[in-house]
Design a protein around this motif. Structure first.
Motif, PDB file in Angstrom:
ATOM      1  N   UNK A   1      11.948   6.138  -9.167  1.00 28.98           N
ATOM      2  CA  UNK A   1      12.837   6.375  -8.023  1.00 28.98           C
ATOM      3  C   UNK A   1      13.272   7.836  -8.042  1.00 28.98           C
ATOM      4  N   UNK A   2      12.304   8.707  -7.821  1.00 22.61           N
ATOM      5  CA  UNK A   2      12.540  10.142  -7.885  1.00 22.61           C
ATOM      6  C   UNK A   2      12.543  10.786  -6.509  1.00 22.61           C
ATOM      7  N   UNK A   3      12.417  12.122  -6.458  1.00 19.41           N
ATOM      8  CA  UNK A   3      12.553  12.866  -5.190  1.00 19.41           C
ATOM      9  C   UNK A   3      11.470  12.577  -4.165  1.00 19.41           C
ATOM     10  N   UNK A   4      10.339  12.010  -4.574  1.00 21.03           N
ATOM     11  CA  UNK A   4       9.287  11.663  -3.620  1.00 21.03           C
ATOM     12  C   UNK A   4       9.496  10.248  -3.075  1.00 21.03           C
ATOM     13  N   UNK A   5       9.768   9.306  -3.980  1.00 22.83           N
ATOM     14  CA  UNK A   5       9.836   7.892  -3.613  1.00 22.83           C
ATOM     15  C   UNK A   5      11.117   7.545  -2.869  1.00 22.83           C
TER      16      UNK A   5
ATOM     17  N   UNK B   1      -3.030  21.806  -9.551  1.00 20.01           N
ATOM     18  CA  UNK B   1      -3.378  21.749  -8.127  1.00 20.01           C
ATOM     19  C   UNK B   1      -4.353  20.605  -7.860  1.00 20.01           C
ATOM     20  N   UNK B   2      -5.306  20.440  -8.752  1.00 20.61           N
ATOM     21  CA  UNK B   2      -6.279  19.347  -8.621  1.00 20.61           C
ATOM     22  C   UNK B   2      -5.580  17.986  -8.701  1.00 20.61           C
ATOM     23  N   UNK B   3      -4.649  17.839  -9.663  1.00 18.25           N
ATOM     24  CA  UNK B   3      -3.902  16.586  -9.822  1.00 18.25           C
ATOM     25  C   UNK B   3      -3.069  16.273  -8.572  1.00 18.25           C
ATOM     26  N   UNK B   4      -2.403  17.306  -8.061  1.00 15.02           N
ATOM     27  CA  UNK B   4      -1.525  17.122  -6.903  1.00 15.02           C
ATOM     28  C   UNK B   4      -2.332  16.742  -5.662  1.00 15.02           C
TER      29      UNK B   4
ATOM     30  N   UNK C   1       0.826  -1.208   0.000  1.00 10.32           N
ATOM     31  CA  UNK C   1       0.000   0.000   0.000  1.00 10.32           C
ATOM     32  C   UNK C   1       0.861   1.259   0.000  1.00 10.32           C
ATOM     33  N   UNK C   2       1.879   1.304   0.853  1.00  6.35           N
ATOM     34  CA  UNK C   2       2.730   2.488   0.944  1.00  6.35           C
ATOM     35  C   UNK C   2       3.522   2.713  -0.338  1.00  6.35           C
ATOM     36  N   UNK C   3       4.099   1.633  -0.899  1.00  8.79           N
ATOM     37  CA  UNK C   3       4.859   1.761  -2.143  1.00  8.79           C
ATOM     38  C   UNK C   3       3.999   2.294  -3.274  1.00  8.79           C
ATOM     39  N   UNK C   4       2.763   1.798  -3.376  1.00 12.83           N
ATOM     40  CA  UNK C   4       1.862   2.224  -4.450  1.00 12.83           C
ATOM     41  C   UNK C   4       1.422   3.671  -4.266  1.00 12.83           C
ATOM     42  N   UNK C   5       1.048   4.042  -3.049  1.00  7.78           N
ATOM     43  CA  UNK C   5       0.526   5.397  -2.791  1.00  7.78           C
ATOM     44  C   UNK C   5       1.601   6.455  -2.997  1.00  7.78           C
ATOM     45  N   UNK C   6       2.805   6.191  -2.496  1.00  2.00           N
ATOM     46  CA  UNK C   6       3.896   7.163  -2.648  1.00  2.00           C
ATOM     47  C   UNK C   6       4.228   7.354  -4.129  1.00  2.00           C
ATOM     48  N   UNK C   7       4.181   6.279  -4.900  1.00  2.00           N
ATOM     49  CA  UNK C   7       4.514   6.353  -6.332  1.00  2.00           C
ATOM     50  C   UNK C   7       3.521   7.221  -7.094  1.00  2.00           C
ATOM     51  N   UNK C   8       2.251   7.135  -6.744  1.00  2.00           N
ATOM     52  CA  UNK C   8       1.226   7.935  -7.432  1.00  2.00           C
ATOM     53  C   UNK C   8       1.529   9.427  -7.295  1.00  2.00           C
ATOM     54  N   UNK C   9       2.132   9.813  -6.170  1.00  2.00           N
ATOM     55  CA  UNK C   9       2.450  11.221  -5.934  1.00  2.00           C
ATOM     56  C   UNK C   9       3.800  11.638  -6.509  1.00  2.00           C
ATOM     57  N   UNK C  10       4.549  10.726  -7.135  1.00  2.00           N
ATOM     58  CA  UNK C  10       5.887  11.023  -7.662  1.00  2.00           C
ATOM     59  C   UNK C  10       5.805  12.007  -8.838  1.00  2.00           C
TER      60      UNK C  10
END
Length: 506
Positions: free
Chosen positions: A175-179, A258-261, A89-98
């Protein structure tokens, strides 16, 4: 201004400034650009710098402590089912916000954005589970990497050729600045909770394994999903005359991003709140600090995506198409080499990596040596990417030998270097690669009549491959020097009054 925020904005400025300077020089001497286009680019660069500053500080304040907290709690729970569910769950959710993934998704016209993002998120979630289980069950990193990459290339031959370059690019941008801050802190939390002699070594390698997931997911998407052919055309940059036109253009796009983020960040914030309610991990002051970090992350993402999509990436596409459409098209190769050299040199995360290697080797390999080697490696990768744009060489002719060499090197370097090298692929392919180099290659490919999907995509993948080889070569050199230092010297014999004296015994 917050001292830490100022520091992050300065780091972002050092990353974006070399690209901005190169574009301005090309605009003066090679590809004349209209004043309005230059103004759009500079404003896009400004938003990119400020946005990355806010985003990096926000991720450091929120994602890093969240990752360490989740990692420590997983180890304490000792329940395999809960571990698997939480990690996925955490890996998937964090990736969506990358943010890098969102930029890539906007550039892959043949696949709907949400389809690509969700596929990649599932891949990262699954391999986050694999990475965590490796630490819990003490599996060797080099063995897992060999198995996973062998399976990866076997499956790639079943997927459509059009998906190969996009799939490997997805592995680099994920594997960017969020993930990365979250995944690395997850590993630190796990290894700290383990507190054994191999814990520190095992904290490296999570990013390496997680980056395989997106590649596999996009390849599987290619097997089961059959998108319609998309037409890639020249980017149309809006005509702007006044400063007011520029401001209007950017402000009109801010609500959309903003809506996407907000849609991508709300699940992350929800996970944080649920975790706190269940584990009571953070005290009141930490909670406030992390909430401020989430706010910084949201502001930074909005500014970053607006600057990239409105002013920065379109000019990269325009430059690529202008150079490739002229008789000077091969100028794109030295331009790519120059950009590649400065992109990795100015990337803040790369400097952290270099300090890490210098610390691990006790100064035997200096940060300056690492800087030079990484810059040369990434420059060569970008040069190969630009050559592919004009020649149409299959990306497999570069990737397969490259990964085979990287996997062979794992047998000759200390385990910690294997983890650092494979983790660093995502570090080197930072935001500048996705936001400028990829649009540059796409514009050049469109102008020269090539296939954008097979020939232009792959830039991120090749940039991510370079550190795997370069850092392990540095690790092999360190290992050789270390062994040479530890091997006792040959006994020297001296003759003194007809007696042979062994200096070693003496």
């Amino acid at each position: 201004m917050n001292k830490k925020l100022k520091e992050k904005i300065n780091d972002s400025l050092s990353s974006v400034l070399p690209i901005t300077a190169i574009v301005m020089l090309l605009g003066i001497f090679v590809v004349p650009m209209e004043t309005g286009t230059v103004t759009l680019f500079l404003n896009g660069a400004l938003l990119l710098i400020i946005g990355m500053g806010f985003f990096q500080l926000g991720a450091e304040m929120s994602m890093t402590p969240l990752g360490e907290g989740v990692g420590g709690q997983i180890f304490k729970s000792r329940k395999l089912v809960i571990t698997i569910a939480v990690c996925f769950l955490m890996g998937a959710i964090i990736t969506i916000a990358e943010p890098d993934l969102q930029v890539l998704a906007n550039q892959v016209a043949s696949i709907p954005n949400q389809v690509l993002i969700l596929s990649v998120a599932i891949g990262v979630g699954a391999f986050t589970v694999a990475a965590v289980l490796r630490i819990l069950f003490h599996a060797t990193l080099r063995g897992l990497l060999a198995v996973f990459y062998a399976a990866l290339f076997l499956i790639s031959f079943l997927a459509p050729a059009d998906f190969a370059a996009v799939a490997f690019d997805a592995g680099g941008v994920t594997t960017g600045p969020m993930t990365v801050p979250f995944i690395m802190s997850l590993g630190i939390g796990l290894s700290a909770a383990r507190s054994d002699k191999d814990g520190a070594n095992d904290s490296f390698g999570l990013v390496a394994i997680c980056s395989i997931g997106p590649i596999l997911a996009v390849q599987m998407l290619g097997i089961f999903y059959h998108p319609k052919d998309a037409v890639y055309s020249m980017v149309d940059i809006p005509a702007v005359v006044t400063v007011q036109d520029v401001v209007r253009l950017f402000t009109a796009e801010i609500p959309h991003y903003a809506k996407e983020v907000m849609a991508s960040m709300m699940p992350v914030l929800g996970v944080f709140l649920i975790f706190q309610l269940l584990a009571h991990k953070y005290h009141r002051r930490q909670i406030i600090k992390m909430l401020i970090g989430f706010l910084y992350t949201i502001i930074g993402l909005i500014l970053f995506l607006t600057g990239v999509n409105v002013g920065f990436a379109p000019v990269g596409n325009l430059l690529g198409s202008a150079i490739a459409g002229d008789s000077i098209k091969w100028l794109l190769v030295p331009v790519g080499i120059l950009i590649g050299y400065y992109i990795v040199k100015a990337e803040p995360a790369v400097q952290v990596l270099n300090l890490q290697v210098e610390s691990v080797t006790n100064g035997t390999i200096t940060r300056n040596a690492m800087n030079k080697c990484l810059s040369i490696g990434v420059s060569a990768a970008v040069a190969l990417s630009m050559i592919r744009v004009f020649t149409g060489i299959s990306i497999y002719w570069i990737l397969i030998p490259g990964y085979v060499l990287a996997l062979i090197l794992t047998r000759f370097v200390p385990p910690i270097f294997v983890g650092i090298a494979f983790d660093s692929g995502g570090v080197a392919s930072g935001p500048m690669t996705t936001t400028f180099l990829l649009p540059l290659a796409m514009g050049a490919c469109t102008a020269s009549g090539g296939n954008v999907v097979t020939d232009a995509f792959g830039v991120v993948a090749l940039v991510a491959l370079a550190p795997l080889i370069v850092i392990q070569i540095m690790g092999a050199i360190y290992n050789y020097k270390l062994k040479k230092r530890l091997v006792p010297a040959e006994p020297e014999l001296l003759e003194d009054d007809d007696e042979i004296i062994d200096l070693e015994d003496e």
